[in-house]
Enzyme design. Structure first.
Site, PDB file in Angstrom:
ATOM      1  CG  HIS A 135      -0.411   0.265   2.291  1.00  0.00           C
ATOM      2  ND1 HIS A 135       0.192   0.946   3.215  1.00  0.00           N
ATOM      3  CD2 HIS A 135      -0.120  -0.780   2.989  1.00  0.00           C
ATOM      4  CE1 HIS A 135       0.996   1.117   4.607  1.00  0.00           C
ATOM      5  NE2 HIS A 135       0.792  -0.481   4.343  1.00  0.00           N
ATOM      6  CB  CYS A 147       1.717  -3.601   4.971  1.00  0.00           C
ATOM      7  SG  CYS A 147      -0.123  -4.010   5.983  1.00  0.00           S
TER       8      CYS A 147
END
Length: 171
Positions: A135, A147
Protein backbone atom coordinates in the site's frame (compact mmCIF):
# COMPACT_ATOMS: atom_id res chain seq x y z
CA UNK A 1 10.63 -23.35 -0.79
CA UNK A 2 12.52 -20.91 1.41
CA UNK A 3 12.88 -17.26 0.50
CA UNK A 4 16.56 -17.66 -0.30
CA UNK A 5 16.41 -20.67 -2.61
CA UNK A 6 13.88 -19.67 -5.27
CA UNK A 7 14.57 -18.53 -8.77
CA UNK A 8 13.18 -15.07 -9.37
CA UNK A 9 11.78 -13.54 -12.54
CA UNK A 10 11.49 -9.88 -13.61
CA UNK A 11 7.78 -10.12 -12.72
CA UNK A 12 8.58 -10.86 -9.05
CA UNK A 13 8.62 -8.09 -6.48
CA UNK A 14 11.88 -8.79 -4.62
CA UNK A 15 12.55 -6.97 -1.36
CA UNK A 16 16.22 -5.97 -1.18
CA UNK A 17 18.12 -3.73 1.28
CA UNK A 18 17.69 -0.87 -1.21
CA UNK A 19 13.96 -1.32 -1.89
CA UNK A 20 11.77 -3.57 -4.02
CA UNK A 21 13.13 -4.71 -7.38
CA UNK A 22 10.45 -5.17 -10.05
CA UNK A 23 10.69 -5.28 -13.84
CA UNK A 24 14.20 -3.87 -13.90
CA UNK A 25 13.49 -0.98 -11.56
CA UNK A 26 14.20 -0.43 -7.88
CA UNK A 27 11.47 1.20 -5.79
CA UNK A 28 12.14 2.65 -2.33
CA UNK A 29 9.76 1.17 0.24
CA UNK A 30 9.01 0.89 3.93
CA UNK A 31 8.54 -2.41 5.76
CA UNK A 32 7.32 -3.44 9.18
CA UNK A 33 8.62 -1.73 12.31
CA UNK A 34 9.47 -5.23 13.58
CA UNK A 35 11.82 -5.83 10.63
CA UNK A 36 11.75 -9.08 8.66
CA UNK A 37 10.82 -12.26 10.53
CA UNK A 38 10.53 -15.92 9.65
CA UNK A 39 8.22 -16.51 12.64
CA UNK A 40 5.64 -13.76 12.03
CA UNK A 41 2.99 -13.37 14.75
CA UNK A 42 -0.10 -11.16 15.04
CA UNK A 43 0.84 -7.72 16.35
CA UNK A 44 4.64 -8.06 16.05
CA UNK A 45 4.88 -5.40 13.34
CA UNK A 46 7.13 -7.63 11.24
CA UNK A 47 7.20 -8.25 7.52
CA UNK A 48 7.19 -12.04 7.02
CA UNK A 49 10.09 -13.69 5.21
CA UNK A 50 8.93 -15.94 2.38
CA UNK A 51 7.46 -16.12 -1.08
CA UNK A 52 4.02 -14.55 -1.12
CA UNK A 53 1.60 -14.75 -4.03
CA UNK A 54 -0.38 -11.72 -5.15
CA UNK A 55 -4.05 -12.64 -4.75
CA UNK A 56 -5.99 -9.43 -5.18
CA UNK A 57 -6.10 -5.69 -5.64
CA UNK A 58 -8.49 -3.19 -4.04
CA UNK A 59 -8.90 0.51 -4.78
CA UNK A 60 -10.97 3.56 -3.82
CA UNK A 61 -13.07 4.35 -6.92
CA UNK A 62 -13.94 7.82 -5.58
CA UNK A 63 -10.23 8.72 -5.50
CA UNK A 64 -8.69 6.94 -8.48
CA UNK A 65 -9.40 5.13 -11.72
CA UNK A 66 -9.28 1.34 -11.67
CA UNK A 67 -5.54 0.52 -11.61
CA UNK A 68 -5.95 -2.89 -13.32
CA UNK A 69 -8.89 -4.64 -14.96
CA UNK A 70 -9.03 -7.22 -12.14
CA UNK A 71 -8.99 -4.67 -9.26
CA UNK A 72 -12.09 -4.53 -7.05
CA UNK A 73 -13.53 -1.36 -5.50
CA UNK A 74 -13.35 -0.66 -1.76
CA UNK A 75 -16.72 0.43 -0.42
CA UNK A 76 -17.73 2.22 2.77
CA UNK A 77 -18.12 -0.46 5.43
CA UNK A 78 -15.38 -2.73 4.03
CA UNK A 79 -13.14 -4.03 6.81
CA UNK A 80 -10.29 -6.53 7.25
CA UNK A 81 -10.66 -8.86 10.24
CA UNK A 82 -7.52 -8.87 12.42
CA UNK A 83 -9.11 -10.76 15.33
CA UNK A 84 -7.28 -14.12 15.70
CA UNK A 85 -10.16 -15.57 17.71
CA UNK A 86 -12.79 -14.76 15.06
CA UNK A 87 -13.82 -17.24 12.36
CA UNK A 88 -13.24 -14.52 9.73
CA UNK A 89 -9.64 -13.86 10.84
CA UNK A 90 -7.59 -12.42 7.97
CA UNK A 91 -10.55 -12.02 5.63
CA UNK A 92 -12.36 -9.01 4.19
CA UNK A 93 -15.65 -8.44 6.04
CA UNK A 94 -18.39 -5.79 6.14
CA UNK A 95 -19.58 -3.48 8.89
CA UNK A 96 -21.30 -3.95 11.22
CA UNK A 97 -18.88 -6.61 12.44
CA UNK A 98 -18.61 -8.22 15.87
CA UNK A 99 -14.82 -8.74 15.93
CA UNK A 100 -11.72 -6.59 15.71
CA UNK A 101 -11.17 -5.27 12.19
CA UNK A 102 -9.32 -2.56 10.32
CA UNK A 103 -11.24 -0.11 8.13
CA UNK A 104 -10.32 -0.24 4.45
CA UNK A 105 -12.33 2.90 3.55
CA UNK A 106 -10.16 5.44 5.37
CA UNK A 107 -10.14 9.22 5.71
CA UNK A 108 -6.42 9.26 4.89
CA UNK A 109 -5.12 7.94 1.56
CA UNK A 110 -3.12 5.00 2.98
CA UNK A 111 -5.45 2.34 1.53
CA UNK A 112 -6.58 4.06 -1.68
CA UNK A 113 -4.79 1.19 -3.45
CA UNK A 114 -4.10 -2.16 -1.79
CA UNK A 115 -2.35 -5.13 -3.34
CA UNK A 116 -3.18 -8.27 -1.36
CA UNK A 117 -0.71 -11.07 -0.68
CA UNK A 118 -1.53 -14.63 0.31
CA UNK A 119 0.17 -14.31 3.72
CA UNK A 120 -1.74 -16.59 6.14
CA UNK A 121 -4.60 -16.81 3.66
CA UNK A 122 -7.10 -18.24 2.71
CA UNK A 123 -7.14 -20.48 5.81
CA UNK A 124 -5.53 -18.37 8.52
CA UNK A 125 -3.54 -20.02 11.29
CA UNK A 126 -4.35 -18.66 14.74
CA UNK A 127 -2.17 -15.63 15.66
CA UNK A 128 0.19 -16.12 12.68
CA UNK A 129 -0.63 -12.61 11.52
CA UNK A 130 -3.28 -11.00 9.39
CA UNK A 131 -2.95 -9.39 5.99
CA UNK A 132 0.30 -8.30 4.44
CA UNK A 133 -0.65 -5.59 1.98
CA UNK A 134 1.33 -3.52 -0.48
CA UNK A 135 0.00 0.00 0.00
CA UNK A 136 0.91 3.69 0.01
CA UNK A 137 3.42 4.88 2.59
CA UNK A 138 2.70 7.58 5.16
CA UNK A 139 6.04 9.14 4.25
CA UNK A 140 9.42 7.78 3.10
CA UNK A 141 11.04 5.59 5.74
CA UNK A 142 7.97 5.48 8.03
CA UNK A 143 7.60 1.86 9.14
CA UNK A 144 4.39 -0.14 8.73
CA UNK A 145 2.69 -2.76 10.89
CA UNK A 146 4.22 -5.45 8.64
CA UNK A 147 3.06 -4.41 5.19
CA UNK A 148 5.27 -3.11 2.38
CA UNK A 149 4.57 0.54 1.58
CA UNK A 150 5.52 2.66 -1.44
CA UNK A 151 5.36 6.15 -2.88
CA UNK A 152 1.82 6.38 -4.35
CA UNK A 153 3.06 6.95 -7.92
CA UNK A 154 5.35 3.93 -7.71
CA UNK A 155 2.55 1.80 -6.25
CA UNK A 156 0.24 2.71 -9.17
CA UNK A 157 3.04 1.90 -11.66
CA UNK A 158 3.57 -1.49 -10.02
CA UNK A 159 -0.18 -2.21 -9.82
CA UNK A 160 -0.62 -1.64 -13.56
CA UNK A 161 2.12 -4.18 -14.35
CA UNK A 162 1.46 -7.06 -11.97
CA UNK A 163 0.91 -10.34 -13.79
CA UNK A 164 -0.84 -13.57 -12.84
CA UNK A 165 2.36 -15.14 -11.49
CA UNK A 166 3.81 -12.07 -9.74
CA UNK A 167 5.09 -12.84 -6.24
CA UNK A 168 6.42 -10.77 -3.35
CA UNK A 169 9.72 -12.30 -2.23
CA UNK A 170 11.02 -11.30 1.19
CA UNK A 171 14.41 -12.74 2.07
Amino acid sequence: MTAGSETTTPDDLVLTPGGVRFQGRLFPCSIGKGGRREDKREGDGATPVGVHGIVGMLYRPDRMARPADWALPIRPGDLWCDDPAHEDYNLMVRAPFDGSAERLWRADRLYDLIILTDWNWPRAEYRRGSAIFLHRWRRPGFATEGCVAFDPGHLRWIAARIRYRTRLIVR
